[in-house]
Write a protein that holds these residues in place. Structure first.
Motif, PDB file in Angstrom:
ATOM      1  N   GLN A   1     -32.817 -58.963 -15.600  1.00  0.00           N
ATOM      2  CA  GLN A   1     -32.093 -59.174 -14.349  1.00  0.00           C
ATOM      3  C   GLN A   1     -30.792 -58.354 -14.329  1.00  0.00           C
ATOM      4  OE1 GLN A   1     -31.855 -63.475 -14.663  1.00  0.00           O
ATOM      5  NE2 GLN A   1     -33.290 -63.734 -12.946  1.00  0.00           N
ATOM      6  N   ARG A   2     -30.124 -58.301 -15.463  1.00  0.00           N
ATOM      7  CA  ARG A   2     -28.893 -57.496 -15.534  1.00  0.00           C
ATOM      8  C   ARG A   2     -29.209 -56.021 -15.314  1.00  0.00           C
ATOM      9  NH1 ARG A   2     -25.600 -59.795 -20.859  1.00  0.00           N
ATOM     10  NH2 ARG A   2     -25.764 -62.021 -20.348  1.00  0.00           N
ATOM     11  N   GLU A   3     -30.295 -55.566 -15.891  1.00  0.00           N
ATOM     12  CA  GLU A   3     -30.675 -54.152 -15.740  1.00  0.00           C
ATOM     13  C   GLU A   3     -30.956 -53.818 -14.284  1.00  0.00           C
ATOM     14  OE1 GLU A   3     -34.691 -52.278 -16.925  1.00  0.00           O
ATOM     15  OE2 GLU A   3     -33.354 -51.853 -18.634  1.00  0.00           O
TER      16      GLU A   3
ATOM     17  N   TYR B   1     -22.467 -41.672 -18.758  1.00  0.00           N
ATOM     18  CA  TYR B   1     -22.508 -41.671 -17.291  1.00  0.00           C
ATOM     19  C   TYR B   1     -22.204 -40.277 -16.746  1.00  0.00           C
ATOM     20  CZ  TYR B   1     -21.865 -43.301 -12.506  1.00  0.00           C
ATOM     21  OH  TYR B   1     -21.991 -43.487 -11.149  1.00  0.00           O
ATOM     22  N   ALA B   2     -21.233 -39.596 -17.345  1.00  0.00           N
ATOM     23  CA  ALA B   2     -20.892 -38.243 -16.902  1.00  0.00           C
ATOM     24  C   ALA B   2     -22.085 -37.309 -17.051  1.00  0.00           C
ATOM     25  CB  ALA B   2     -19.703 -37.713 -17.707  1.00  0.00           C
ATOM     26  N   GLN B   3     -22.811 -37.430 -18.148  1.00  0.00           N
ATOM     27  CA  GLN B   3     -24.001 -36.594 -18.344  1.00  0.00           C
ATOM     28  C   GLN B   3     -25.083 -36.939 -17.318  1.00  0.00           C
ATOM     29  OE1 GLN B   3     -24.900 -37.411 -22.440  1.00  0.00           O
ATOM     30  NE2 GLN B   3     -23.266 -36.097 -23.215  1.00  0.00           N
ATOM     31  N   THR B   4     -25.184 -38.238 -16.989  1.00  0.00           N
ATOM     32  CA  THR B   4     -26.156 -38.666 -15.977  1.00  0.00           C
ATOM     33  C   THR B   4     -25.781 -38.111 -14.611  1.00  0.00           C
ATOM     34  OG1 THR B   4     -26.648 -40.694 -17.200  1.00  0.00           O
ATOM     35  CG2 THR B   4     -27.181 -40.687 -14.856  1.00  0.00           C
ATOM     36  N   ILE B   5     -24.502 -38.161 -14.274  1.00  0.00           N
ATOM     37  CA  ILE B   5     -24.043 -37.621 -12.992  1.00  0.00           C
ATOM     38  C   ILE B   5     -24.295 -36.123 -12.911  1.00  0.00           C
ATOM     39  CG2 ILE B   5     -21.980 -37.121 -11.624  1.00  0.00           C
ATOM     40  CD1 ILE B   5     -22.992 -39.953 -11.294  1.00  0.00           C
TER      41      ILE B   5
ATOM     42  N   ARG C   1     -21.039 -53.436 -18.439  1.00  0.00           N
ATOM     43  CA  ARG C   1     -20.545 -54.531 -17.614  1.00  0.00           C
ATOM     44  C   ARG C   1     -20.394 -55.823 -18.411  1.00  0.00           C
ATOM     45  NH1 ARG C   1     -19.713 -55.518 -12.319  1.00  0.00           N
ATOM     46  NH2 ARG C   1     -20.038 -57.638 -11.512  1.00  0.00           N
ATOM     47  N   THR C   2     -21.344 -56.121 -19.285  1.00  0.00           N
ATOM     48  CA  THR C   2     -21.249 -57.335 -20.107  1.00  0.00           C
ATOM     49  C   THR C   2     -20.003 -57.295 -20.968  1.00  0.00           C
ATOM     50  OG1 THR C   2     -23.650 -57.618 -20.138  1.00  0.00           O
ATOM     51  CG2 THR C   2     -22.395 -58.685 -21.901  1.00  0.00           C
ATOM     52  N   ASP C   3     -19.782 -56.166 -21.642  1.00  0.00           N
ATOM     53  CA  ASP C   3     -18.591 -56.041 -22.493  1.00  0.00           C
ATOM     54  C   ASP C   3     -17.317 -56.048 -21.662  1.00  0.00           C
ATOM     55  OD1 ASP C   3     -19.773 -55.722 -25.178  1.00  0.00           O
ATOM     56  OD2 ASP C   3     -20.657 -53.921 -24.316  1.00  0.00           O
ATOM     57  N   TRP C   4     -17.365 -55.436 -20.462  1.00  0.00           N
ATOM     58  CA  TRP C   4     -16.176 -55.415 -19.619  1.00  0.00           C
ATOM     59  C   TRP C   4     -15.817 -56.815 -19.147  1.00  0.00           C
ATOM     60  CZ3 TRP C   4     -15.182 -56.910 -14.586  1.00  0.00           C
ATOM     61  CH2 TRP C   4     -13.938 -56.532 -14.086  1.00  0.00           C
ATOM     62  N   ILE C   5     -16.786 -57.638 -18.806  1.00  0.00           N
ATOM     63  CA  ILE C   5     -16.514 -59.008 -18.372  1.00  0.00           C
ATOM     64  C   ILE C   5     -15.858 -59.790 -19.504  1.00  0.00           C
ATOM     65  CG2 ILE C   5     -17.591 -61.201 -17.722  1.00  0.00           C
ATOM     66  CD1 ILE C   5     -19.681 -59.526 -16.167  1.00  0.00           C
ATOM     67  N   ARG C   6     -16.358 -59.621 -20.705  1.00  0.00           N
ATOM     68  CA  ARG C   6     -15.766 -60.317 -21.858  1.00  0.00           C
ATOM     69  C   ARG C   6     -14.359 -59.799 -22.133  1.00  0.00           C
ATOM     70  NH1 ARG C   6     -21.538 -59.920 -24.987  1.00  0.00           N
ATOM     71  NH2 ARG C   6     -22.454 -61.820 -24.086  1.00  0.00           N
ATOM     72  N   TYR C   7     -14.177 -58.489 -21.989  1.00  0.00           N
ATOM     73  CA  TYR C   7     -12.839 -57.906 -22.141  1.00  0.00           C
ATOM     74  C   TYR C   7     -11.894 -58.464 -21.080  1.00  0.00           C
ATOM     75  CZ  TYR C   7      -9.294 -54.483 -20.744  1.00  0.00           C
ATOM     76  OH  TYR C   7      -8.137 -53.889 -20.319  1.00  0.00           O
ATOM     77  N   ARG C   8     -12.357 -58.517 -19.849  1.00  0.00           N
ATOM     78  CA  ARG C   8     -11.557 -59.035 -18.741  1.00  0.00           C
ATOM     79  C   ARG C   8     -11.092 -60.457 -19.028  1.00  0.00           C
ATOM     80  NH1 ARG C   8     -12.842 -62.173 -14.192  1.00  0.00           N
ATOM     81  NH2 ARG C   8     -11.643 -61.687 -12.293  1.00  0.00           N
TER      82      ARG C   8
ATOM     83  N   LEU D   1     -28.576 -45.845 -19.124  1.00  0.00           N
ATOM     84  CA  LEU D   1     -27.174 -46.091 -19.437  1.00  0.00           C
ATOM     85  C   LEU D   1     -26.999 -47.419 -20.161  1.00  0.00           C
ATOM     86  CD1 LEU D   1     -25.553 -45.000 -16.051  1.00  0.00           C
ATOM     87  CD2 LEU D   1     -25.436 -43.768 -18.226  1.00  0.00           C
ATOM     88  N   PRO D   2     -26.041 -47.499 -21.096  1.00  0.00           N
ATOM     89  CA  PRO D   2     -25.769 -48.781 -21.770  1.00  0.00           C
ATOM     90  C   PRO D   2     -25.144 -49.782 -20.808  1.00  0.00           C
ATOM     91  CG  PRO D   2     -24.138 -47.127 -22.402  1.00  0.00           C
ATOM     92  CD  PRO D   2     -25.180 -46.406 -21.585  1.00  0.00           C
ATOM     93  N   ASP D   3     -25.206 -51.050 -21.171  1.00  0.00           N
ATOM     94  CA  ASP D   3     -24.654 -52.123 -20.338  1.00  0.00           C
ATOM     95  C   ASP D   3     -23.182 -52.328 -20.692  1.00  0.00           C
ATOM     96  OD1 ASP D   3     -24.009 -54.338 -18.877  1.00  0.00           O
ATOM     97  OD2 ASP D   3     -25.271 -55.730 -20.009  1.00  0.00           O
TER      98      ASP D   3
END
Length: 282
Positions: free
Chosen positions: A149-151, A245-249, A188-195, A184-186
């Motif tokens: 679901q996260r993906e 992400y930069a390489q993907t863009i 968002r999960t780490d960012w939420i925990r960081y937040r 791309l790696p996730d």
């Protein structure tokens, strides 16, 4: 509190509204909007609101003079980079420049409003803790999702954002781009925990210093310093993500036709023109 500094960044970047008039109105009235956000979050009294209003007026006056010309230049550089397909190196360089601009604004507004923290009561700090919890519901919902679901959420969100810049994709383009986004790696999960870790550090500091407030240096350490414990936990992951992400863009940009690239160029040039107009007091 970080949410409000982020809100300031969103307003002053002025990149998400539909018309020049709307952006001008938002920027010229941003101090009132942000003050209202603070008032709701901390349940500020009248004297605190007056102090905050004055500080925000000073901040936006500084920002209009010193930062908007830099934003205009960055947007023009971005338009030039996108015109023939942006490279990963160009994307990362622009990303670093925009992040530096955001951090300058955050550091400045901390200087302008730091004295307010000395007037916060324990009740107001608890009020903010509840406000933050209520505001975090969407992030708790994300963490409660399954990995699949996260993906799906990240793919749909990423595709939507790209279409906002490059225009709508056909089915084949969407499928091809989604496959790239899936790799791309996730973060968002780490960012939420960081937040949340950053927020808890802020609340602990506010409670510990409730009688004398926090100095600008203390606030900057919690909210900006890469040496803080919560920042150290995410920085390596953040760098890995944005490099990927930069390489993907770059790969997506290389596959897109002139119509899509021109759409992004025109959008960036449009925002550059608006930022130029905003440099004149409204």
């Amino acid at each position: 509190m970080q949410r409000f500094f982020t809100t300031v960044g969103i307003i002053i970047m002025a990149l998400a509204l539909a018309s020049c008039g709307a952006i001008n109105f938002a920027y010229n009235n941003a101090s009132t909007f942000v003050a209202g956000e603070f008032e709701d979050a901390f349940d500020l009294d009248e004297a605190q609101v007056e102090s905050l209003d004055s500080a925000l007026q000073e901040f936006f006056a500084w920002h209009r003079r010193h930062e908007l010309p830099r934003y205009q230049q960055l947007l023009e550089q971005a338009a030039l980079a996108v015109s023939d397909g942006i490279t990963a190196a160009e994307f990362l360089r622009l990303g670093d420049d925009f992040r530096a601009a955001w951090e300058r604004s955050l550091a400045r507004i901390i200087d302008d409003i730091a004295e307010l923290t000395a007037t916060l009561t324990p009740q107001q700090i608890e009020h903010y803790a509840q406000y933050y919890y209520d505001d975090s519901e969407q992030y708790r919902d994300y963490l409660a999702m399954s990995a699949q679901q996260r993906e799906i959420f990240r793919e749909q969100r990423g595709l939507k954002r790209l279409q906002e810049w490059f225009g709508n994709f056909d089915e084949l383009e969407s499928e091809r781009i989604t496959r790239k986004l899936r790799q791309l790696p996730d973060l968002r999960t780490d960012w939420i925990r960081y937040r949340d870790a950053r927020q808890q550090a802020l609340l602990r500091a506010l409670k510990a210093a409730s009688s004398e407030g926090l100095s600008p240096g203390q606030l900057k350490f919690i909210l900006l310093d890469p040496a803080s414990e919560h920042a150290q936990a995410i920085e390596p992951k953040r760098r890995i993500y944005w490099q990927a992400y930069a390489q993907t863009i770059e790969a997506i940009s290389r596959d897109l036709g002139k119509v899509h690239l021109n759409h992004a160029v025109e959008r960036l040039q449009y925002y550059a023109e608006i930022v130029e107009d905003l440099q004149q007091p409204g």
